[in-house]
Design a protein around this motif. Structure first.
Motif, PDB file in Angstrom:
ATOM      1  N   CYS A   1       4.814 -25.005  56.147  1.00 29.44           N
ATOM      2  CA  CYS A   1       4.105 -24.841  54.885  1.00 29.44           C
ATOM      3  C   CYS A   1       4.752 -23.690  54.127  1.00 29.44           C
ATOM      4  CB  CYS A   1       2.628 -24.551  55.141  1.00 29.44           C
ATOM      5  SG  CYS A   1       1.730 -23.988  53.668  1.00 29.44           S
ATOM      6  N   GLY A   2       5.087 -23.954  52.882  1.00 28.36           N
ATOM      7  CA  GLY A   2       5.709 -22.893  52.092  1.00 28.36           C
ATOM      8  C   GLY A   2       4.765 -21.780  51.720  1.00 28.36           C
ATOM      9  N   GLY A   3       3.459 -21.957  51.976  1.00 28.08           N
ATOM     10  CA  GLY A   3       2.489 -20.913  51.663  1.00 28.08           C
ATOM     11  C   GLY A   3       2.323 -19.924  52.799  1.00 28.08           C
ATOM     12  N   CYS A   4       1.900 -20.410  53.969  1.00 33.46           N
ATOM     13  CA  CYS A   4       1.666 -19.502  55.101  1.00 33.46           C
ATOM     14  C   CYS A   4       2.866 -19.391  56.024  1.00 33.46           C
ATOM     15  CB  CYS A   4       0.441 -19.964  55.895  1.00 33.46           C
ATOM     16  SG  CYS A   4       0.606 -21.629  56.588  1.00 33.46           S
ATOM     17  N   ARG A   5       3.885 -20.261  55.836  1.00 35.48           N
ATOM     18  CA  ARG A   5       5.125 -20.259  56.604  1.00 35.48           C
ATOM     19  C   ARG A   5       4.914 -20.586  58.080  1.00 35.48           C
ATOM     20  NH1 ARG A   5       8.637 -21.620  53.780  1.00 35.48           N
ATOM     21  NH2 ARG A   5      10.163 -20.852  55.301  1.00 35.48           N
TER      22      ARG A   5
END
Length: 246
Positions: free
Chosen positions: A205-209
């Motif tokens: 996920c590009g948000g939480c990595r």
């Protein structure tokens, strides 16, 4: 919820604009000139207090010197009057002797007053030098404050221009997106912060990595291209592409 893949990609443009606006807002709040102006304001307040004290010291000395000058003038006048009487002659011996003693006493008193006045004038010279120094520092600090304020205002003007540019761009992006997708995006922003939509890259996920588990990867791979998917960990909207590593 469903949205065309193109609309989902366009959502990332909205995220880019919102991220830029958030960065500009943070920059606005954390300009180095803000701390500099606060420090200069404290320094100016301190120097102004020091200047007032220095001015009071000069004024007090001027008042004391003026008082001594007045006293000295009175002694000189009285001494001159007595000396004129001595020069005039015709005085009884006893009165002449008393007058001579008084002239001697007035001479000593005049000397004492003149010495005291000289000492005060020396103190006043030092006090004036101190006042001049404080005034000079105050003037220099004010100039620094004015320069910091100019830089602060100039930077803020630039930030405002950038914010206006991004707000205009944001309106255009929002107009391109389905209303329900924008509503979901804003709802996620309320809970997740500025970043509400993120690109899936390399199986993360590009948000939480956070890297997807096997079951999460399978779920995303099985989801239709137009299905809105959200991260199980951070609940952000995930945008999938052919390069997402699924």
């Amino acid at each position: 919820m469903k949205a065309a893949p193109a609309a989902q990609l366009r959502l990332l443009d909205l995220q880019t604009v919102d991220t830029a606006l958030a960065q500009l807002a943070h920059r606005r709040r954390s300009l180095p000139e803000i701390a500099e102006l606060d420090a200069l304001a404290r320094e100016l307040s301190k120097l102004e207090d020091e200047r007032v004290r220095a001015q009071v010291a000069v004024d007090d000395l001027d008042r004391d010197i003026a008082r001594l000058e007045s006293d000295t003038d009175q002694v000189r006048a009285r001494k001159r009057k007595d000396e004129d009487r001595l020069v005039g002659g015709g005085l009884p011996a006893r009165e002449l002797t008393a007058l001579q003693h008084e002239v001697e006493s007035l001479t000593r008193r005049q000397g004492e007053l003149e010495d005291a006045e000289l000492a005060l004038m020396e103190q006043r010279e030092q006090a004036q030098a101190n006042l001049d120094g404080v005034t000079e520092r105050l003037s220099a600090t004010r100039a620094n404050r004015d320069e910091a304020q100019r830089r602060h205002d100039e930077t803020l003007a630039g930030i405002s221009r950038d914010e206006e540019f991004h707000r205009t761009a944001r309106q255009a992006v929002v107009a391109d997106l389905p209303g329900d997708l924008v509503s979901l995006y804003l709802k996620v922003q309320d809970s997740a912060g500025v970043m509400a939509a993120a690109l899936v890259q390399g199986g993360r996920c590009g948000g939480c990595r956070i890297e997807f588990s096997g079951s999460e990867r399978a779920r995303l791979k099985a989801a239709a291209a137009d299905e809105i998917t959200r991260c199980e960990d951070c609940r952000r909207i995930m945008v999938r592409t052919s390069e997402s590593g699924l």
